[in-house]
Motif scaffolding. Structure first.
Motif, PDB file in Angstrom:
ATOM      1  N   ALA A  36       0.657   9.841   2.603  1.00 32.04           N
ATOM      2  CA  ALA A  36       0.359   9.913   1.176  1.00 32.04           C
ATOM      3  C   ALA A  36      -0.756   8.925   0.811  1.00 32.04           C
ATOM      4  N   LEU A  37      -0.698   7.708   1.377  1.00 30.53           N
ATOM      5  CA  LEU A  37      -1.746   6.714   1.121  1.00 30.53           C
ATOM      6  C   LEU A  37      -3.099   7.195   1.654  1.00 30.53           C
ATOM      7  N   GLN A  38      -3.067   7.753   2.869  1.00 31.63           N
ATOM      8  CA  GLN A  38      -4.307   8.234   3.475  1.00 31.63           C
ATOM      9  C   GLN A  38      -4.903   9.392   2.666  1.00 31.63           C
ATOM     10  N   THR A  39      -4.043  10.293   2.211  1.00 29.05           N
ATOM     11  CA  THR A  39      -4.514  11.432   1.427  1.00 29.05           C
ATOM     12  C   THR A  39      -5.139  10.966   0.118  1.00 29.05           C
ATOM     13  N   ALA A  40      -4.451  10.031  -0.573  1.00 29.10           N
ATOM     14  CA  ALA A  40      -4.974   9.515  -1.841  1.00 29.10           C
ATOM     15  C   ALA A  40      -6.314   8.818  -1.625  1.00 29.10           C
ATOM     16  N   ASN A  41      -6.420   8.045  -0.530  1.00 32.21           N
ATOM     17  CA  ASN A  41      -7.678   7.346  -0.245  1.00 32.21           C
ATOM     18  C   ASN A  41      -8.805   8.351   0.049  1.00 32.21           C
ATOM     19  N   GLN A  42      -8.479   9.369   0.834  1.00 33.28           N
ATOM     20  CA  GLN A  42      -9.505  10.348   1.173  1.00 33.28           C
ATOM     21  C   GLN A  42      -9.978  11.105  -0.054  1.00 33.28           C
ATOM     22  N   GLN A  43      -9.056  11.409  -0.967  1.00 34.04           N
ATOM     23  CA  GLN A  43      -9.423  12.096  -2.197  1.00 34.04           C
ATOM     24  C   GLN A  43     -10.367  11.230  -3.051  1.00 34.04           C
ATOM     25  N   ALA A  44     -10.057   9.912  -3.100  1.00 31.19           N
ATOM     26  CA  ALA A  44     -10.919   8.997  -3.862  1.00 31.19           C
ATOM     27  C   ALA A  44     -12.299   8.908  -3.227  1.00 31.19           C
ATOM     28  N   ILE A  45     -12.358   8.826  -1.881  1.00 37.94           N
ATOM     29  CA  ILE A  45     -13.646   8.765  -1.173  1.00 37.94           C
ATOM     30  C   ILE A  45     -14.441  10.045  -1.399  1.00 37.94           C
ATOM     31  N   ASP A  46     -13.755  11.187  -1.324  1.00 44.15           N
ATOM     32  CA  ASP A  46     -14.439  12.475  -1.541  1.00 44.15           C
ATOM     33  C   ASP A  46     -15.050  12.534  -2.936  1.00 44.15           C
ATOM     34  N   LYS A  47     -14.278  12.037  -3.914  1.00 45.86           N
ATOM     35  CA  LYS A  47     -14.781  12.053  -5.295  1.00 45.86           C
ATOM     36  C   LYS A  47     -16.019  11.159  -5.431  1.00 45.86           C
ATOM     37  N   LEU A  48     -15.989   9.972  -4.804  1.00 42.61           N
ATOM     38  CA  LEU A  48     -17.138   9.063  -4.868  1.00 42.61           C
ATOM     39  C   LEU A  48     -18.350   9.667  -4.147  1.00 42.61           C
ATOM     40  N   ASN A  49     -18.100  10.319  -3.014  1.00 41.50           N
ATOM     41  CA  ASN A  49     -19.206  10.978  -2.312  1.00 41.50           C
ATOM     42  C   ASN A  49     -19.796  12.107  -3.147  1.00 41.50           C
ATOM     43  N   GLN A  50     -18.933  12.771  -3.908  1.00 37.21           N
ATOM     44  CA  GLN A  50     -19.435  13.810  -4.812  1.00 37.21           C
ATOM     45  C   GLN A  50     -20.315  13.180  -5.894  1.00 37.21           C
ATOM     46  N   ASN A  51     -19.945  11.977  -6.333  1.00 40.20           N
ATOM     47  CA  ASN A  51     -20.777  11.275  -7.319  1.00 40.20           C
ATOM     48  C   ASN A  51     -22.155  10.953  -6.740  1.00 40.20           C
ATOM     49  N   LYS A  52     -22.230  10.630  -5.450  1.00 37.30           N
ATOM     50  CA  LYS A  52     -23.518  10.365  -4.809  1.00 37.30           C
ATOM     51  C   LYS A  52     -24.397  11.613  -4.835  1.00 37.30           C
ATOM     52  N   ILE A  53     -23.767  12.744  -4.601  1.00 34.00           N
ATOM     53  CA  ILE A  53     -24.525  14.004  -4.680  1.00 34.00           C
ATOM     54  C   ILE A  53     -25.079  14.200  -6.086  1.00 34.00           C
ATOM     55  N   THR A  54     -24.228  13.879  -7.079  1.00 33.39           N
ATOM     56  CA  THR A  54     -24.663  14.022  -8.481  1.00 33.39           C
ATOM     57  C   THR A  54     -25.833  13.092  -8.788  1.00 33.39           C
ATOM     58  N   VAL A  55     -25.735  11.827  -8.303  1.00 34.42           N
ATOM     59  CA  VAL A  55     -26.827  10.850  -8.528  1.00 34.42           C
ATOM     60  C   VAL A  55     -28.126  11.378  -7.926  1.00 34.42           C
ATOM     61  N   ASN A  56     -28.063  11.883  -6.688  1.00 33.40           N
ATOM     62  CA  ASN A  56     -29.261  12.414  -6.030  1.00 33.40           C
ATOM     63  C   ASN A  56     -29.820  13.631  -6.769  1.00 33.40           C
ATOM     64  N   GLU A  57     -28.938  14.504  -7.183  1.00 37.55           N
ATOM     65  CA  GLU A  57     -29.395  15.694  -7.895  1.00 37.55           C
ATOM     66  C   GLU A  57     -30.080  15.318  -9.207  1.00 37.55           C
ATOM     67  N   ASN A  58     -29.451  14.348  -9.943  1.00 41.68           N
ATOM     68  CA  ASN A  58     -30.051  13.911 -11.211  1.00 41.68           C
ATOM     69  C   ASN A  58     -31.426  13.282 -10.978  1.00 41.68           C
ATOM     70  N   ALA A  59     -31.518  12.444  -9.929  1.00 41.89           N
ATOM     71  CA  ALA A  59     -32.805  11.801  -9.630  1.00 41.89           C
ATOM     72  C   ALA A  59     -33.856  12.835  -9.244  1.00 41.89           C
ATOM     73  N   ASP A  60     -33.455  13.809  -8.421  1.00 39.98           N
ATOM     74  CA  ASP A  60     -34.395  14.865  -8.032  1.00 39.98           C
ATOM     75  C   ASP A  60     -34.861  15.662  -9.243  1.00 39.98           C
ATOM     76  N   SER A  61     -33.920  15.911 -10.130  1.00 39.32           N
ATOM     77  CA  SER A  61     -34.277  16.667 -11.343  1.00 39.32           C
ATOM     78  C   SER A  61     -35.277  15.890 -12.188  1.00 39.32           C
ATOM     79  N   LEU A  62     -35.024  14.570 -12.338  1.00 37.95           N
ATOM     80  CA  LEU A  62     -35.949  13.744 -13.123  1.00 37.95           C
ATOM     81  C   LEU A  62     -37.327  13.665 -12.464  1.00 37.95           C
TER      82      LEU A  62
END
Length: 350
Positions: A36-62
């Motif tokens: 359960a701890l590992q799953t919760a951690n992986q979900q949090a990491i996945d969400k943060l990695n998704q935020n990195k994609i968003t940051v890159n996409e926003n920068a590329d758009s700008l």
């Protein structure tokens, strides 16, 4: 005692085997908690990695927007210069340099913001992983302590069962040894009784002749105080007891009991008997007890025949048991009275 130790250890091992499922369940609980701890951690990491994609996409758009803006501004500049026929004058070059400089600054800021955003997310990922490792280590420690406590409880139960089983085994062995001794004593009693019977048989053989002579003198041919009463070794001689039954010799001993003259119990259906219905002329009656009520199943006649189911007779406040193998009654008054009073049974011959 090795036998007691082996038995007790087997019982203790059985407890541990029966309780093993508790340790298995505890291990499953630990695995579930860690997953359960590992799953919760992986979900949090996945969400943060998704935020990195968003940051890159926003920068590329700008960046695309900045590039398009620069191109549009440059096109507008060229049109204005052509309209006013400025050409390649210094004014045009200066204006283009300013346009490119502004574009470069804007792009640099966009990329700087992009990199800062990615660094922030990487820091969050590191913090998340650190929190996960801390929670994981805490969980491992807590679950290990739970299993240790559980193991100690199981060991305590096993030790308790070991002690109980050991004591039971020792007590059981003592009981078996006491039973063996009792049976050995009982066997010796029977052997002594058999030896006594054989000795009595030898004595009777020697005594028989003397008895026959004394019987003839006491009961012979109607003389003396027993006039009218005769007794012989032959049942066809016509000798009768006072209650009208013909008197015969005891079929076990070949002898006569002197009390037969006062009355006998009928033997079979022949109208004859050999067992006196009296002691010294005092008529007997059933006491309501059997031999086994007082002596259990330990009473045997001198011939080895069990007396257990015979009636105990009484007369004048005294109690008797008939032993046909010695052609006589045995006085058991004290034993009967004590048995009735104290509600106990006795060993025959003691």
């Amino acid at each position: 005692m090795q036998g007691a130790s082996d038995y007790a250890q087997a019982q203790a091992d059985l407890i541990r085997k029966q309780q093993q499922y508790l340790l298995d369940e505890a291990k499953k609980s630990e695995e579930s908690r860690l997953n359960a701890l590992q799953t919760a951690n992986q979900q949090a990491i996945d969400k943060l990695n998704q935020n990195k994609i968003t940051v890159n996409e926003n920068a590329d758009s700008l960046n695309r927007q900045e590039y398009l803006s620069r191109m549009l501004n440059q096109e507008a500049l060229n049109q204005n210069l052509s309209r006013y026929k400025i050409g390649t004058s210094g004014t045009r070059e200066t204006t283009l340099n300013d346009l490119y400089a502004q574009y470069g600054e804007n792009v640099n800021k966009i990329n700087t913001d992009r990199n800062q955003g990615l660094r922030d997310i990487d820091n969050q990922i590191n913090d998340t992983n650190l929190t996960y490792e801390t929670n994981k280590n805490n969980a491992l420690s807590e679950e290990a302590q739970k299993r240790l406590t559980l193991q100690q409880q199981i060991d305590a139960q096993a030790q308790s069962r070991y002690s109980e089983a050991y004591q039971w085994y020792v007590a059981e062995e003592e009981r078996k040894e006491n039973q063996r001794r009792y049976e050995e004593e009982l066997r010796q009693i029977h052997e002594e009784a058999e030896l006594k019977r054989q000795q009595l048989a030898l004595q009777r053989e020697q005594w028989q002749k003397e008895y026959e002579l004394s019987k003839y003198q006491v009961y012979g041919s109607g003389s003396g105080s027993n006039s009218g009463y005769s007794l012989s070794n032959n049942s066809s001689s016509g000798s009768y007891s006072n209650n009208g039954y013909g008197i015969i010799a005891n079929p076990y001993t070949g002898t006569y009991n002197s009390d037969a003259q006062y009355g006998v119990f009928q033997y079979g259906t022949s109208g004859t008997g050999y067992q006196p219905n009296n002691v010294g002329g005092s008529k007997l009656s059933k006491s309501g007890y059997t031999v086994k009520d007082v002596f259990g199943n330990t009473a045997y006649g001198s011939s080895g025949v069990s007396l257990a189911n015979q009636s105990i007779w009484k007369t004048n406040g005294r109690y008797y048991i008939w032993d046909g193998s010695i052609n006589n009654y045995i006085d058991v008054t004290s034993k009967v009275k004590s048995s009735v009073k104290n509600k106990v049974t006795y060993q025959w011959g003691r």
